[in-house]
Design a protein around this motif. Structure first.
Motif, PDB file in Angstrom:
ATOM      1  N   GLN A 191     -12.268   2.833  -5.643  1.00  0.00           N
ATOM      2  CA  GLN A 191     -10.933   2.859  -5.053  1.00  0.00           C
ATOM      3  C   GLN A 191     -10.933   3.484  -3.669  1.00  0.00           C
ATOM      4  O   GLN A 191     -10.089   3.156  -2.842  1.00  0.00           O
ATOM      5  CB  GLN A 191      -9.966   3.609  -5.969  1.00  0.00           C
ATOM      6  CG  GLN A 191      -9.650   2.839  -7.233  1.00  0.00           C
ATOM      7  CD  GLN A 191      -8.856   3.662  -8.227  1.00  0.00           C
ATOM      8  OE1 GLN A 191      -9.025   4.868  -8.349  1.00  0.00           O
ATOM      9  NE2 GLN A 191      -7.978   2.988  -8.952  1.00  0.00           N
ATOM     10  N   ARG A 192     -11.868   4.384  -3.390  1.00  0.00           N
ATOM     11  CA  ARG A 192     -11.934   5.043  -2.072  1.00  0.00           C
ATOM     12  C   ARG A 192     -12.700   4.231  -1.030  1.00  0.00           C
ATOM     13  O   ARG A 192     -12.587   4.496   0.164  1.00  0.00           O
ATOM     14  CB  ARG A 192     -12.591   6.418  -2.210  1.00  0.00           C
ATOM     15  CG  ARG A 192     -11.677   7.466  -2.801  1.00  0.00           C
ATOM     16  CD  ARG A 192     -12.223   8.870  -2.601  1.00  0.00           C
ATOM     17  NE  ARG A 192     -13.579   9.031  -3.089  1.00  0.00           N
ATOM     18  CZ  ARG A 192     -13.912   9.620  -4.236  1.00  0.00           C
ATOM     19  NH1 ARG A 192     -12.983  10.092  -5.027  1.00  0.00           N
ATOM     20  NH2 ARG A 192     -15.183   9.726  -4.575  1.00  0.00           N
ATOM     21  N   ASP A 193     -13.482   3.254  -1.464  1.00  0.00           N
ATOM     22  CA  ASP A 193     -14.284   2.459  -0.536  1.00  0.00           C
ATOM     23  C   ASP A 193     -13.363   1.585   0.314  1.00  0.00           C
ATOM     24  O   ASP A 193     -12.567   0.811  -0.214  1.00  0.00           O
ATOM     25  CB  ASP A 193     -15.273   1.590  -1.315  1.00  0.00           C
ATOM     26  CG  ASP A 193     -16.141   0.774  -0.386  1.00  0.00           C
ATOM     27  OD1 ASP A 193     -17.083   1.344   0.199  1.00  0.00           O
ATOM     28  OD2 ASP A 193     -15.861  -0.436  -0.231  1.00  0.00           O
ATOM     29  N   ASP A 194     -13.467   1.691   1.638  1.00  0.00           N
ATOM     30  CA  ASP A 194     -12.581   0.957   2.554  1.00  0.00           C
ATOM     31  C   ASP A 194     -12.648  -0.548   2.367  1.00  0.00           C
ATOM     32  O   ASP A 194     -11.616  -1.223   2.333  1.00  0.00           O
ATOM     33  CB  ASP A 194     -12.906   1.299   4.008  1.00  0.00           C
ATOM     34  CG  ASP A 194     -12.452   2.689   4.396  1.00  0.00           C
ATOM     35  OD1 ASP A 194     -11.533   3.221   3.734  1.00  0.00           O
ATOM     36  OD2 ASP A 194     -13.011   3.242   5.353  1.00  0.00           O
ATOM     37  N   GLN A 195     -13.837  -1.093   2.261  1.00  0.00           N
ATOM     38  CA  GLN A 195     -13.982  -2.541   2.141  1.00  0.00           C
ATOM     39  C   GLN A 195     -13.350  -3.058   0.844  1.00  0.00           C
ATOM     40  O   GLN A 195     -12.618  -4.050   0.847  1.00  0.00           O
ATOM     41  CB  GLN A 195     -15.469  -2.900   2.187  1.00  0.00           C
ATOM     42  CG  GLN A 195     -15.745  -4.301   2.612  1.00  0.00           C
ATOM     43  CD  GLN A 195     -17.238  -4.505   2.876  1.00  0.00           C
ATOM     44  OE1 GLN A 195     -18.036  -3.572   2.908  1.00  0.00           O
ATOM     45  NE2 GLN A 195     -17.614  -5.752   3.061  1.00  0.00           N
ATOM     46  N   ILE A 196     -13.615  -2.375  -0.251  1.00  0.00           N
ATOM     47  CA  ILE A 196     -13.039  -2.784  -1.537  1.00  0.00           C
ATOM     48  C   ILE A 196     -11.535  -2.556  -1.530  1.00  0.00           C
ATOM     49  O   ILE A 196     -10.769  -3.395  -2.007  1.00  0.00           O
ATOM     50  CB  ILE A 196     -13.729  -2.048  -2.700  1.00  0.00           C
ATOM     51  CG1 ILE A 196     -15.183  -2.530  -2.808  1.00  0.00           C
ATOM     52  CG2 ILE A 196     -12.972  -2.264  -4.016  1.00  0.00           C
ATOM     53  CD1 ILE A 196     -16.033  -1.779  -3.795  1.00  0.00           C
ATOM     54  N   ARG A 197     -11.092  -1.451  -0.972  1.00  0.00           N
ATOM     55  CA  ARG A 197      -9.653  -1.152  -0.924  1.00  0.00           C
ATOM     56  C   ARG A 197      -8.894  -2.229  -0.156  1.00  0.00           C
ATOM     57  O   ARG A 197      -7.837  -2.698  -0.608  1.00  0.00           O
ATOM     58  CB  ARG A 197      -9.409   0.230  -0.311  1.00  0.00           C
ATOM     59  CG  ARG A 197      -7.976   0.705  -0.537  1.00  0.00           C
ATOM     60  CD  ARG A 197      -7.736   2.112  -0.013  1.00  0.00           C
ATOM     61  NE  ARG A 197      -7.683   2.099   1.441  1.00  0.00           N
ATOM     62  CZ  ARG A 197      -8.598   2.634   2.248  1.00  0.00           C
ATOM     63  NH1 ARG A 197      -9.637   3.251   1.758  1.00  0.00           N
ATOM     64  NH2 ARG A 197      -8.462   2.575   3.551  1.00  0.00           N
ATOM     65  N   ARG A 198      -9.414  -2.679   0.980  1.00  0.00           N
ATOM     66  CA  ARG A 198      -8.765  -3.750   1.742  1.00  0.00           C
ATOM     67  C   ARG A 198      -8.721  -5.052   0.950  1.00  0.00           C
ATOM     68  O   ARG A 198      -7.707  -5.748   0.945  1.00  0.00           O
ATOM     69  CB  ARG A 198      -9.481  -3.967   3.083  1.00  0.00           C
ATOM     70  CG  ARG A 198      -9.156  -2.902   4.113  1.00  0.00           C
ATOM     71  CD  ARG A 198      -9.659  -3.284   5.501  1.00  0.00           C
ATOM     72  NE  ARG A 198     -11.079  -3.605   5.556  1.00  0.00           N
ATOM     73  CZ  ARG A 198     -12.052  -2.715   5.749  1.00  0.00           C
ATOM     74  NH1 ARG A 198     -11.747  -1.436   5.908  1.00  0.00           N
ATOM     75  NH2 ARG A 198     -13.312  -3.100   5.793  1.00  0.00           N
TER      76      ARG A 198
END
Length: 97
Positions: A80-87
């Motif tokens: 959930q904190r990973d920028d790529q996955i969050r986007r």
């Protein structure tokens, strides 16, 4: 390929959509037999995972290779904190069910 898990009362752990779900191993099965993971993780830890929709599941695996997922993104909180996955998840949440 994981079999879809469908239950109308369940929603994707990441995007929250009520769609058929798949099981994502937090430590990908591809690395389970590697010495590092055999020595440092129990069977229960290796079997742990989350139910996510196909779009989120594909996004996770398209964003990072198995070793990165296994060593650096092996909890729901880290995903959930990973920028790529969050986007990607923000985009998926806007898609029709």
């Amino acid at each position: 390929m994981d079999k879809p898990f469908h239950n109308s009362s369940r929603t994707c752990t990441l995007c929250g959509r009520a769609v058929p779900l798949t099981f994502h191993h937090l430590i990908p099965r591809k690395v389970h037999r590697r010495n590092h993971f055999v020595r440092h993780y129990s069977r229960e830890q290796l079997a742990a995972g989350i139910h996510v929709c196909r779009l989120c599941h594909n996004g996770i695996h398209n964003a990072h290779d198995e070793m990165t997922l296994a060593k650096e993104l092996n909890t729901l909180e880290k995903l959930q904190r990973d920028d790529q996955i969050r986007r990607h998840v923000q985009w998926v949440a806007k898609q029709k069910t």
